[in-house]
Write an enzyme that holds these catalytic residues in place. Structure first.
Site, PDB file in Angstrom:
ATOM      1  N   ALA A  36       0.849  -1.186   0.000  1.00  0.00           N
ATOM      2  CA  ALA A  36       0.000   0.000   0.000  1.00  0.00           C
ATOM      3  C   ALA A  36       0.889   1.242   0.000  1.00  0.00           C
ATOM      4  O   ALA A  36       2.063   1.165   0.371  1.00  0.00           O
ATOM      5  CB  ALA A  36      -0.859  -0.022   1.258  1.00  0.00           C
ATOM      6  N   GLY A  62       0.445  -5.241   0.470  1.00  0.00           N
ATOM      7  CA  GLY A  62      -0.670  -5.288  -0.471  1.00  0.00           C
ATOM      8  C   GLY A  62      -0.264  -5.825  -1.840  1.00  0.00           C
ATOM      9  O   GLY A  62      -1.086  -6.400  -2.555  1.00  0.00           O
ATOM     10  N   GLU A  69      -0.309  -9.427  -1.475  1.00  0.00           N
ATOM     11  CA  GLU A  69      -1.719  -9.825  -1.355  1.00  0.00           C
ATOM     12  C   GLU A  69      -2.402  -9.857  -2.718  1.00  0.00           C
ATOM     13  O   GLU A  69      -3.207 -10.744  -3.006  1.00  0.00           O
ATOM     14  CB  GLU A  69      -2.451  -8.868  -0.401  1.00  0.00           C
ATOM     15  CG  GLU A  69      -2.003  -9.096   1.032  1.00  0.00           C
ATOM     16  CD  GLU A  69      -2.552  -8.068   2.003  1.00  0.00           C
ATOM     17  OE1 GLU A  69      -2.280  -6.869   1.791  1.00  0.00           O
ATOM     18  OE2 GLU A  69      -3.242  -8.447   2.954  1.00  0.00           O
TER      19      GLU A  69
HETATM   20  C1  3H9 Z   1       0.340  -2.556   3.243  1.00  0.00           C
HETATM   21  O1  3H9 Z   1       0.619  -2.975   2.168  1.00  0.00           O
HETATM   22  C2  3H9 Z   1      -1.009  -2.746   3.870  1.00  0.00           C
HETATM   23  C3  3H9 Z   1      -1.856  -3.799   3.210  1.00  0.00           C
HETATM   24  O2  3H9 Z   1      -1.576  -5.061   3.747  1.00  0.00           O
HETATM   25  C4  3H9 Z   1      -3.316  -3.637   3.474  1.00  0.00           C
HETATM   26  C5  3H9 Z   1      -4.011  -2.482   2.979  1.00  0.00           C
HETATM   27  C6  3H9 Z   1      -5.488  -2.512   3.305  1.00  0.00           C
HETATM   28  N1  3H9 Z   1       4.474   3.594   0.359  1.00  0.00           N
HETATM   29  O3  3H9 Z   1      13.088   2.276   1.029  1.00  0.00           O
HETATM   30  P1  3H9 Z   1      13.540   3.063  -0.146  1.00  0.00           P
HETATM   31  C7  3H9 Z   1       9.179   5.273  -0.781  1.00  0.00           C
HETATM   32  S1  3H9 Z   1       1.421  -1.664   4.174  1.00  0.00           S
HETATM   33  C8  3H9 Z   1       4.903   4.840   0.150  1.00  0.00           C
HETATM   34  O4  3H9 Z   1      14.531   4.124   0.080  1.00  0.00           O
HETATM   35  P2  3H9 Z   1      14.804   0.728  -1.276  1.00  0.00           P
HETATM   36  C9  3H9 Z   1      10.193   5.632   0.289  1.00  0.00           C
HETATM   37  O5  3H9 Z   1       9.632   6.463   1.263  1.00  0.00           O
HETATM   38  C10 3H9 Z   1       2.855  -1.507   3.128  1.00  0.00           C
HETATM   39  N2  3H9 Z   1       6.185   5.142  -0.123  1.00  0.00           N
HETATM   40  O6  3H9 Z   1      14.051   2.114  -1.339  1.00  0.00           O
HETATM   41  C11 3H9 Z   1      11.252   6.328  -0.543  1.00  0.00           C
HETATM   42  O7  3H9 Z   1      10.806   7.647  -0.797  1.00  0.00           O
HETATM   43  P3  3H9 Z   1      11.858   8.822  -0.997  1.00  0.00           P
HETATM   44  C12 3H9 Z   1       3.669  -2.734   3.122  1.00  0.00           C
HETATM   45  C13 3H9 Z   1       7.055   4.137  -0.174  1.00  0.00           C
HETATM   46  O8  3H9 Z   1      15.116   0.362  -2.648  1.00  0.00           O
HETATM   47  C14 3H9 Z   1      11.226   5.555  -1.867  1.00  0.00           C
HETATM   48  O9  3H9 Z   1       9.952   4.916  -1.901  1.00  0.00           O
HETATM   49  N3  3H9 Z   1       4.894  -2.496   2.375  1.00  0.00           N
HETATM   50  C15 3H9 Z   1       6.668   2.818   0.055  1.00  0.00           C
HETATM   51  O10 3H9 Z   1      15.882   0.773  -0.249  1.00  0.00           O
HETATM   52  C16 3H9 Z   1      12.294   4.497  -1.962  1.00  0.00           C
HETATM   53  O11 3H9 Z   1      12.237   3.669  -0.808  1.00  0.00           O
HETATM   54  C17 3H9 Z   1       6.019  -2.054   2.957  1.00  0.00           C
HETATM   55  O12 3H9 Z   1       6.083  -1.849   4.144  1.00  0.00           O
HETATM   56  C18 3H9 Z   1       5.326   2.556   0.320  1.00  0.00           C
HETATM   57  N4  3H9 Z   1       4.869   1.308   0.522  1.00  0.00           N
HETATM   58  O13 3H9 Z   1      13.734  -0.310  -0.706  1.00  0.00           O
HETATM   59  C19 3H9 Z   1       7.199  -1.864   2.041  1.00  0.00           C
HETATM   60  N5  3H9 Z   1       7.762   2.025  -0.046  1.00  0.00           N
HETATM   61  O14 3H9 Z   1      12.673   8.454  -2.185  1.00  0.00           O
HETATM   62  C20 3H9 Z   1       7.931  -0.616   2.393  1.00  0.00           C
HETATM   63  C21 3H9 Z   1       8.783   2.826  -0.343  1.00  0.00           C
HETATM   64  O15 3H9 Z   1      11.009  10.025  -1.133  1.00  0.00           O
HETATM   65  N6  3H9 Z   1       9.032  -0.339   1.507  1.00  0.00           N
HETATM   66  N7  3H9 Z   1       8.365   4.105  -0.417  1.00  0.00           N
HETATM   67  O16 3H9 Z   1      12.670   8.834   0.284  1.00  0.00           O
HETATM   68  C22 3H9 Z   1      10.214  -0.985   1.599  1.00  0.00           C
HETATM   69  O17 3H9 Z   1      10.412  -1.880   2.384  1.00  0.00           O
HETATM   70  C23 3H9 Z   1      11.321  -0.505   0.701  1.00  0.00           C
HETATM   71  O18 3H9 Z   1      10.986   0.782   0.270  1.00  0.00           O
HETATM   72  C24 3H9 Z   1      11.567  -1.378  -0.553  1.00  0.00           C
HETATM   73  C25 3H9 Z   1      12.599  -0.646  -1.451  1.00  0.00           C
HETATM   74  C26 3H9 Z   1      12.151  -2.724  -0.092  1.00  0.00           C
HETATM   75  C27 3H9 Z   1      10.321  -1.588  -1.320  1.00  0.00           C
END
Ligand code: 3H9
Length: 691
Positions: free
Chosen positions: A70, A110, A113
């Site tokens: 999400a 998500g 999912e």
């Molecule tokens: C969910 O899914 C809920 C559902 O189950 C149910 C819903 C009903 N959203 O980490 P990085 C941004 S909860 C918004 O430096 P990497 C991050 O802020 C979600 N923004 O890159 C950054 O912005 P900026 C479950 C996001 O390559 C940029 O992207 N998912 C999101 O080191 C780059 O990120 C997670 O918890 C997001 N979901 O790592 C995954 N993700 O450039 C969370 C990233 O402005 N994300 N951003 O600073 C991660 O774990 C890592 O970002 C990922 C990439 C591994 C994907």
């Protein structure tokens, strides 16, 4: 077309390859499932389902990853807009044509999912799938807790969801989550061929929801026990367990409703708001407003570390693990040998646990060049000085480095309290001097405070901030002051805890109050762990901890400090310690006040930390309140579910904080004098943390 409609059309491409319809989403950086992206996927599925020439559909993403979950920022603006996740999952799952998710990068939350709501999943070996929601104080709220146990069993599903760790595609394939592994670089063509196959075989195509849940409530109990340390203070793990119980005991649709209820409760919880704050805060620290992308990053190919003691050794290990050779300098052969032996022992311990091979140990050790003279640092790109915390010694070393190091080498000090500008003044090149403040143990603790001196050059800051990522640390930029950010704010907690000990407050009560707040270890137990001798090193005059050290009570390592410790490191109270405390209290003439309420103790320990954080903001020592939170969480294990001291300060409110500080100031003096920023926020409104 409305704004969301326009955004949707920008992220969606639909195309047809043979008889396969492709839904391709491009929403950088991580294809987060924002409202526009959810709408785009639904629209893509609609387009292909309406096209008679299409027999099956492949969903894939452009850029570096499949949907990373999400859009976390959307959770700050509830309710979640339509089309919501339920609409998205239902559309994918009820598609009349089979749907194949083609996964690369990280299919998280998500995103994973959505893949589970598709009929099939194809992934490249480098892909990972997982549910990191627990780290955001959430649970998989779009069917993940109900679908995953139907695929891999209750115990394995709970384990994966509670751990929050992504699983590599090959392992996911073994578990039965991924149907086919595609060759790297050939995801699209493999997914298309697979989709053609399944379309040719004809309906019915499998749906995860139709499968029975394997494993019962007993499996849940076993996994719960394995993760029991995760539950204290965090709401999400308990809710995750309840959602898995629902998967076992309720029909699919009812289970989904229960999951949504539980997700909703977490979404509005303080803990989740705090953890989401920390997620963004950790990614913000590396951004320095006056240092743009145009500032060059200098290559760091070879590093010098001065001092092979505990700090120097830990610092060295960070670089070795990043593959950067280190010239390690000590003054005496014996100290050098001891330092090298300690590093080797650390790696061998890791190897004994099976997390490294002996060959890897040897390879890492071969990156060290042990030397006895600073002259060997003539060709390094960066020097990190980690010697005794004494200004004259540090200045002497920096003066020597000035004559030895090549032009353009970065000269860093690991000082934790001293004046960096004074250290820099010992050189003719203060623009190349910077602070790199590691936290002990330096090879483990994830924080690196990067200290910007009055004259430190922008390319030096940019390089060191970037380097932090290379050595797997989170950088927080700090200005020059006593203790920089983390030590400066947390010193209050230590000082107040010592004061209360002398007032006769039971040690256990002080530790319990901080345990109840969420710290894994209370301040007194923490001092014993660090070592009282380490803490009094260089202190002048008689101190309580100095008296402990003089009595041979140096902390846990000697089996006795404030507490006595048995062989299992279990702490018990000690008459000898009580006598040392009593004698020191008499010596200082401190008035006894043993019966303080837990609330008073809590405010005394925590309010001055927030107050000092406010002063760091006023003085420009910290760039932003969220940086202070990251420093406290990563440097001092401040409980994540409170969001850090400043976020927590916002949850109690500036007016309450101000009143509390004024009361404490009345009773205990100027250590509690409210910062101007606290007064301002209390009167004008506003928060420390503004995202
Ligand atoms: C969910 O899914 C809920 C559902 O189950 C149910 C819903 C009903 N959203 O980490 P990085 C941004 S909860 C918004 O430096 P990497 C991050 O802020 C979600 N923004 O890159 C950054 O912005 P900026 C479950 C996001 O390559 C940029 O992207 N998912 C999101 O080191 C780059 O990120 C997670 O918890 C997001 N979901 O790592 C995954 N993700 O450039 C969370 C990233 O402005 N994300 N951003 O600073 C991660 O774990 C890592 O970002 C990922 C990439 C591994 C994907």
């Amino acid at each position: 077309m409305d704004v969301e409609g326009m955004m949707m059309s920008e992220v969606l491409t639909t195309r047809v390859a043979g008889n396969i319809g492709i839904v391709e989403i491009a929403s950088p950086p991580v294809n987060a499932l924002s409202t526009a992206v959810r709408a785009a996927v639904i629209e893509g599925l609609r387009v292909h389902n309406a096209d008679d020439a299409v027999a099956a559909i492949v969903i894939l993403c452009a850029g570096r990853t499949f949907f990373a979950g999400a859009d976390i920022a959307e959770f700050d603006h509830l309710p979640i807009k339509q089309p919501d996740f339920d609409a998205l999952m239902t559309t994918a799952e009820s598609s009349p044509k089979p749907v194949v998710a083609a996964i690369h990068g990280t299919a998280l939350g998500g995103g994973f999912e959505l893949a589970l709501a598709c009929n099939y999943r194809v992934a490249v070996p480098s892909a990972k799938v997982g549910f990191p929601e627990v780290h955001l104080g959430l649970l998989p709220g779009a069917g993940g807790t109900q679908r995953l146990p139907r695929l891999i069993g209750t115990g394995a599903a709970l384990d994966l969801i509670l751990s929050g760790k992504p699983v590599p595609a090959a392992k996911a394939a073994e578990m039965g989550v991924v149907d086919l592994l595609a060759e790297e670089g050939k995801l699209e063509e493999t997914a298309i061929a697979f989709a053609q196959d399944v379309a040719a075989k004809g309906a019915p195509w499998p749906k995860v929801r139709d499968r029975a849940v394997a494993g019962g409530l007993d499996e849940i109990e076993a996994i719960k026990a394995k993760h029991k340390r995760q539950f204290k203070g965090f709401k999400a793990p308990g809710h995750i367990v309840q959602a898995l119980e629902a998967a076992v005991t309720l029909p699919f649709e009812e289970g989904l409703r229960r999951e949504q209820e539980l997700f909703g409760e977490l979404l509005i919880s303080r803990e989740s708001a705090a953890q989401r704050h920390v997620f963004f805060a950790q990614r913000l620290t590396a951004k320095v407003p006056d240092i743009g992308k145009d500032v060059p990053i200098l290559p760091i190919r070879k590093v010098g570390v001065i001092g092979a003691g505990t700090m120097g050794g830990g610092i060295t290990m960070n670089f070795l693990q990043a593959g950067v050779p280190v010239t390690l300098v000590e003054m005496k052969q014996e100290a050098l040998d001891r330092g090298i032996a300690t590093i080797r022992k650390n790696y061998e311990r890791t190897a004994a646990k099976g997390r490294m091979t002996m060959e890897q140990v040897d390879k890492l050790m071969s990156l060290i060049d042990p030397v006895l003279s600073l002259d060997a640092l003539a060709d390094v790109d960066l020097v990190v000085e980690a010697v005794f915390e004494e200004i004259s010694i540090k200045k002497d070393i920096f003066g020597q480095l000035d004559g030895i190091c090549r032009e353009g080498a970065i000269l860093a000090s690991n000082t934790s309290f001293l004046d960096l500008d004074d250290i820099a003044s010992a050189t003719s090149r203060p623009e190349w001097v910077v602070g790199m403040h590691f936290f002990s143990p330096a090879n483990v603790m994830p924080l690196l405070e990067v200290v910007r001196g009055a004259k430190t050059g922008k390319e030096v800051i940019a390089t060191v901030m970037k380097l932090a990522g290379t050595i797997r640390k989170t950088p927080v930029l700090a200005g020059v002051c006593h203790g920089f950010i983390a030590n400066r704010i947390m010193e209050h907690l230590i000082v107040q805890s010592q004061q209360m000990v002398l007032e006769g407050v039971p040690l256990r009560t002080i530790d319990k109050v901080m345990n109840d707040y969420g710290f894994a270890m209370g301040p007194i137990a923490m001092l014993d762990l660090i070592g009282l001798d380490v803490l009094v090193h260089g202190a002048s005059g008689r101190t309580l901890m100095g008296d402990f050290v003089a009595a041979g009570r140096r902390g846990q390592k000697t089996g006795k400090g404030f507490y006595d410790y048995d062989a299992d490191r279990k702490a018990t109270l000690s008459d000898e310690a009580a006598k040392i405390i009593g004698d020191f209290a008499t010596y200082t003439g401190i008035a006894p006040d043993p019966g303080q309420s837990e609330e008073n103790i809590r405010q005394r320990l925590l309010y001055p930390v927030v107050n000092e954080g406010a002063k760091c903001l006023e003085e420009g020592i910290a760039l932003r309140a969220s940086d202070i939170d990251v420093a406290a969480i990563l440097g001092y294990n401040w409980p994540v579910f409170t969001g850090g001291p400043m976020f927590w300060g916002d949850t109690i409110g500036a007016a309450t904080l101000l009143q509390g500080l004024k009361d404490l100031e009345g009773r205990y003096g100027s250590a509690f004098t409210p910062a101007a920023l606290v007064q301002k926020l209390a009167t004008e409104g506003g928060r420390f943390v503004n995202r």
